[in-house]
Structure formats: C-alpha cells, structure tokens
Design a protein around this motif. Structure first.
Motif, PDB file in Angstrom:
ATOM      1  N   ALA A 121       0.843  -1.190   0.000  1.00 20.41           N
ATOM      2  CA  ALA A 121       0.000   0.000   0.000  1.00 20.41           C
ATOM      3  C   ALA A 121       0.878   1.239   0.000  1.00 20.41           C
ATOM      4  CB  ALA A 121      -0.947   0.006   1.215  1.00 20.41           C
ATOM      5  N   ASP A 122       0.248   2.385  -0.208  1.00 24.47           N
ATOM      6  CA  ASP A 122       0.946   3.669  -0.266  1.00 24.47           C
ATOM      7  C   ASP A 122       0.804   4.385   1.068  1.00 24.47           C
ATOM      8  OD1 ASP A 122       1.191   6.694  -0.983  1.00 24.47           O
ATOM      9  OD2 ASP A 122       1.942   5.642  -2.750  1.00 24.47           O
ATOM     10  N   LEU A 123       1.852   5.079   1.489  1.00 23.85           N
ATOM     11  CA  LEU A 123       1.786   5.776   2.774  1.00 23.85           C
ATOM     12  C   LEU A 123       0.800   6.934   2.761  1.00 23.85           C
ATOM     13  CD1 LEU A 123       4.988   7.984   3.380  1.00 23.85           C
ATOM     14  CD2 LEU A 123       4.171   7.304   1.137  1.00 23.85           C
ATOM     15  N   TYR A 124       0.362   7.374   1.564  1.00 22.78           N
ATOM     16  CA  TYR A 124      -0.640   8.432   1.473  1.00 22.78           C
ATOM     17  C   TYR A 124      -2.067   7.885   1.450  1.00 22.78           C
ATOM     18  CZ  TYR A 124       3.503  11.035  -0.040  1.00 22.78           C
ATOM     19  OH  TYR A 124       4.757  11.592  -0.123  1.00 22.78           O
ATOM     20  N   ALA A 125      -2.212   6.569   1.413  1.00 27.58           N
ATOM     21  CA  ALA A 125      -3.541   5.940   1.381  1.00 27.58           C
ATOM     22  C   ALA A 125      -3.465   4.636   2.157  1.00 27.58           C
ATOM     23  CB  ALA A 125      -3.998   5.701  -0.061  1.00 27.58           C
ATOM     24  N   LEU A 126      -3.417   4.728   3.460  1.00 27.26           N
ATOM     25  CA  LEU A 126      -3.228   3.561   4.310  1.00 27.26           C
ATOM     26  C   LEU A 126      -4.472   2.666   4.301  1.00 27.26           C
ATOM     27  CD1 LEU A 126      -1.494   5.289   7.360  1.00 27.26           C
ATOM     28  CD2 LEU A 126      -0.402   4.041   5.480  1.00 27.26           C
ATOM     29  N   GLN A 147       5.773  14.373  -0.114  1.00 28.28           N
ATOM     30  CA  GLN A 147       4.888  15.232   0.669  1.00 28.28           C
ATOM     31  C   GLN A 147       4.860  14.750   2.122  1.00 28.28           C
ATOM     32  OE1 GLN A 147       1.561  14.466  -2.268  1.00 28.28           O
ATOM     33  NE2 GLN A 147       1.231  16.648  -1.963  1.00 28.28           N
ATOM     34  N   PRO A 148       5.866  15.092   2.895  1.00 28.27           N
ATOM     35  CA  PRO A 148       5.925  14.609   4.285  1.00 28.27           C
ATOM     36  C   PRO A 148       4.710  15.012   5.111  1.00 28.27           C
ATOM     37  CG  PRO A 148       8.023  15.560   3.602  1.00 28.27           C
ATOM     38  CD  PRO A 148       7.042  15.897   2.541  1.00 28.27           C
ATOM     39  N   GLY A 149       4.232  16.230   4.906  1.00 30.48           N
ATOM     40  CA  GLY A 149       3.071  16.678   5.671  1.00 30.48           C
ATOM     41  C   GLY A 149       1.843  15.832   5.399  1.00 30.48           C
ATOM     42  N   ALA A 150       1.667  15.450   4.143  1.00 34.34           N
ATOM     43  CA  ALA A 150       0.524  14.603   3.786  1.00 34.34           C
ATOM     44  C   ALA A 150       0.676  13.204   4.374  1.00 34.34           C
ATOM     45  CB  ALA A 150       0.390  14.527   2.268  1.00 34.34           C
ATOM     46  N   ALA A 151       1.914  12.699   4.414  1.00 28.37           N
ATOM     47  CA  ALA A 151       2.158  11.380   5.008  1.00 28.37           C
ATOM     48  C   ALA A 151       1.840  11.393   6.499  1.00 28.37           C
ATOM     49  CB  ALA A 151       3.611  10.966   4.776  1.00 28.37           C
ATOM     50  N   ILE A 152       2.206  12.470   7.178  1.00 22.50           N
ATOM     51  CA  ILE A 152       1.913  12.592   8.610  1.00 22.50           C
ATOM     52  C   ILE A 152       0.405  12.710   8.832  1.00 22.50           C
ATOM     53  CG2 ILE A 152       2.117  14.168  10.584  1.00 22.50           C
ATOM     54  CD1 ILE A 152       5.025  14.654   9.704  1.00 22.50           C
ATOM     55  N   ALA A 153      -0.269  13.478   7.974  1.00 24.18           N
ATOM     56  CA  ALA A 153      -1.722  13.632   8.108  1.00 24.18           C
ATOM     57  C   ALA A 153      -2.440  12.305   7.919  1.00 24.18           C
ATOM     58  CB  ALA A 153      -2.229  14.662   7.100  1.00 24.18           C
ATOM     59  N   GLU A 154      -1.973  11.490   6.972  1.00 28.07           N
ATOM     60  CA  GLU A 154      -2.599  10.192   6.742  1.00 28.07           C
ATOM     61  C   GLU A 154      -2.346   9.254   7.921  1.00 28.07           C
ATOM     62  OE1 GLU A 154      -4.592   7.009   4.608  1.00 28.07           O
ATOM     63  OE2 GLU A 154      -4.780   9.165   4.943  1.00 28.07           O
ATOM     64  N   ALA A 155      -1.140   9.313   8.504  1.00 22.01           N
ATOM     65  CA  ALA A 155      -0.866   8.507   9.694  1.00 22.01           C
ATOM     66  C   ALA A 155      -1.755   8.942  10.851  1.00 22.01           C
ATOM     67  CB  ALA A 155       0.609   8.627  10.074  1.00 22.01           C
ATOM     68  N   ALA A 156      -1.951  10.253  10.986  1.00 23.76           N
ATOM     69  CA  ALA A 156      -2.804  10.764  12.065  1.00 23.76           C
ATOM     70  C   ALA A 156      -4.256  10.337  11.872  1.00 23.76           C
ATOM     71  CB  ALA A 156      -2.707  12.283  12.121  1.00 23.76           C
ATOM     72  N   ARG A 157      -4.682  10.237  10.610  1.00 27.03           N
ATOM     73  CA  ARG A 157      -6.071   9.840  10.326  1.00 27.03           C
ATOM     74  C   ARG A 157      -6.407   8.482  10.924  1.00 27.03           C
ATOM     75  NH1 ARG A 157      -8.476   6.323   7.187  1.00 27.03           N
ATOM     76  NH2 ARG A 157      -6.585   5.746   6.048  1.00 27.03           N
ATOM     77  N   VAL A 158      -5.482   7.539  10.856  1.00 25.90           N
ATOM     78  CA  VAL A 158      -5.791   6.176  11.309  1.00 25.90           C
ATOM     79  C   VAL A 158      -5.616   6.005  12.815  1.00 25.90           C
ATOM     80  CG1 VAL A 158      -5.121   5.249   9.071  1.00 25.90           C
ATOM     81  CG2 VAL A 158      -3.442   5.245  10.928  1.00 25.90           C
TER      82      VAL A 158
END
Length: 317
Positions: free
Chosen positions: A202-207, A228-239
């Motif tokens: 899977a992609d780190l931007y779409a966990l 896009q590190p900020g987007a990767a962090i936001a996606e991690a925070a989402r889950v």
C-alpha cells in the motif's frame, strides 16, 4: 444460514481444506501454495477463488505476485476450532506432508532474503556509517513507546519488517505496509511465524486502515523519501484513535546533498519546528523529542499524540 452453506460448500474439497490449513500457518503466494500442494497455479487459483468467495481467504496483488491470507475471523475462527478438534481425534496425514513442504517454502524465502542483503550490504552499511548505531536508535524508540501493550500497531514503510519484529510482541495486532513487493517478500521471510502480524502492499498516502483504527503508528527512516511529508503525517494521524501515538525516527537537517542523487533522499532532514507544524496541521500534539547525535548525521525521534484518552484505557477502567 447462507454464510454457513457457502463455507461448507467451499470446504467440501480436500485441496481447499489443505489450503485453509496452510494459510493458518502463514500468508502464502499462489505460487508457493502450488509448490506445497504439488498442483498447477491455475488449479490452485480456482480453489483460492472459491475460498475467497466464501470469506475464508483473501487475495492481495503485489506487483506480479498474488498473496493469499485467511479471511476475517468471523468466518474462519469457527472452522479453525472445528478442524483442531477433529485433527486431535484423528491426525491428518496430509497435514504432516504439507508441513514439511511448507518448511521448504520458508527456507526458500530465507535464502532469497539473505541473497538480497548480501547484494545490497554495501549500500546499507554506507548510510548506517553516517549516524549513530541503529541499536541505539531502536533502544531510544523502545524507551519512548514504553514497555506496556500498544494495541493496534501500523508500521508505515515497513521495509524488511524490523519495526514489526521489534514491537510486534507488544501489539495486539500489527500491520506493516510498503509500496515495494520486494521489501514485503523480505519481511515475510523474517516474520512468517508471527500470527498477529499482517503485511500489505500500500501507499503511505492511502493507508489500508479505517479512521481511528490504530493505537500506534511508526515512520522509521521513511519520511526523508516522501515527496509530501506533511501529507504522510496527516494520513498517519487519520488512522490513529483518541490518544493514539505517531513515532517518527528520521534525520535532523543536514547538507549531505549527494544522498539525493545516490540514495533517492527527497528531504535532507527535518527541523523540530517543521515536524511540530505538520503535527499541528494533522491534529497531533508534539509530546516528545529525542536527539541522537553521533556521526555526520543526527537522528531525531518525534512523538506525536492525538488528543483524548486512549479508548483501551477507558474500556479497562
């Protein structure tokens, strides 16, 4: 009743019973199943489809490979319990033979992993020589997360699965994701005996995890590769659920420009203020920072926490 009928129809075949039993031991590719069963891949694929249609198995495509795992527990747990009872009363001779061939599959995976590491050892050693020993990084990460249970763990950009190996025993369930099918094959060779661990491409931007489903997320030496590190962090925070934690291990700002071209580093490290801003935008609070100096590159640990009490602690109370 419909589910029960589908399950019994799916298992009304010796080969599919064998496949189900094999998947209880480890996730396997269709090719590996064919190797253990001594059957052609097309035939095995047809059997796998029937098991998947009944909810007893799940297929995942990784590059040119297709991996098969057990389905959801609601369907598989009762079947597994019944098989255990029946096998206890009368051992299955196929199970003994399949177990021996499964050992050969594990050996093949281990040999493939060893060969890959031997071919890439110089590249890994060159990077590691620039910063504090990895053992110290891992020790510091363990200290930050603590010794207690960590619930649902997701390792983002798992690579060879080292973080799952390190923290999987503290987790109720552990999920490792990576875009590289080659890396996931290496991780499977290492983690094949961990029943609570799952690996997915899977992609780190779409966990592949729902909102608030995880308790701990890890980004270990991954963020400097992200566009896009900020987007990767936001996606991690989402889950992450309430009280969930995100642990990042990566480099502090540096000027080793050659790492961009030679090792595909997109970012030359991160400042504390930058990480804190990304955390804030993602709804996380910067809870802790650890700086590990030694060598030309400094490794920093950043722990972000999602506000709210951890649901597990609330339930326990």
């Amino acid at each position: 009743m419909t589910l029960a009928l589908d399950i019994f129809r799916a298992l009304a075949d010796a080969t599919r019973l064998r496949i189900f039993s094999l998947l209880r031991s480890m996730e396997l590719s269709v090719g590996e199943l064919a190797q253990v069963l001594g059957q052609s891949q097309p035939r095995v694929s047809r059997h796998v489809k029937i098991l998947c249609d009944a909810g007893l198995a799940e297929r995942r495509k990784e590059g040119s490979w297709v991996f098969v795992a057990l389905g959801k527990q609601a369907a598989t747990a009762p079947v597994a319990a019944a098989l255990d009872q029946w096998h206890a009363a009368q051992p299955d001779h196929w199970a003994v033979a399949d177990a021996a061939r499964l050992a050969a599959v594990r050996a093949d995976r281990a040999a493939s992993a060893a060969s890959w590491f031997e071919g890439h050892a110089d590249e890994w050693d060159a990077i590691r020589s620039l910063h504090v020993a990895e053992e110290q990084v891992e020790h510091a990460m363990a200290a930050v997360l603590g010794e207690g249970p960590i619930g649902q763990l997701i390792d983002i950009g798992t690579g060879t699965g080292r973080m799952l190996e390190l923290f999987g025993d503290q987790a109720e369930t552990a999920l490792g994701i990576d875009r590289s099918s080659e890396m996931l094959r290496l991780a499977r060779a290492k983690l094949h005996d961990r029943a609570n661990t799952e690996l997915r491409q899977a992609d780190l931007y779409a966990l592949p995890m729902g909102d608030g489903a995880a308790d701990v997320a890890i980004l270990h030496h991954v963020l400097h590769f992200a566009q896009q590190p900020g987007a990767a962090i936001a996606e991690a925070a989402r889950v992450l659920g309430p009280g969930g934690r995100l642990l990042i291990a990566d480099f502090a700002p540096h000027d080793r420009e050659e790492l961009r071209a030679k090792d595909a580093h997109t970012r030359l490290g991160f400042a504390d203020e930058q990480i804190a801003a990304w955390f804030a935008n993602a709804g996380l609070q910067l809870a802790r920072t650890e700086t590990l100096k030694g060598g030309e590159l400094t490794v920093t640990l950043w722990l972000g926490a999602k506000p709210g009490a951890r649901l597990r602690e609330v339930k326990a109370a």
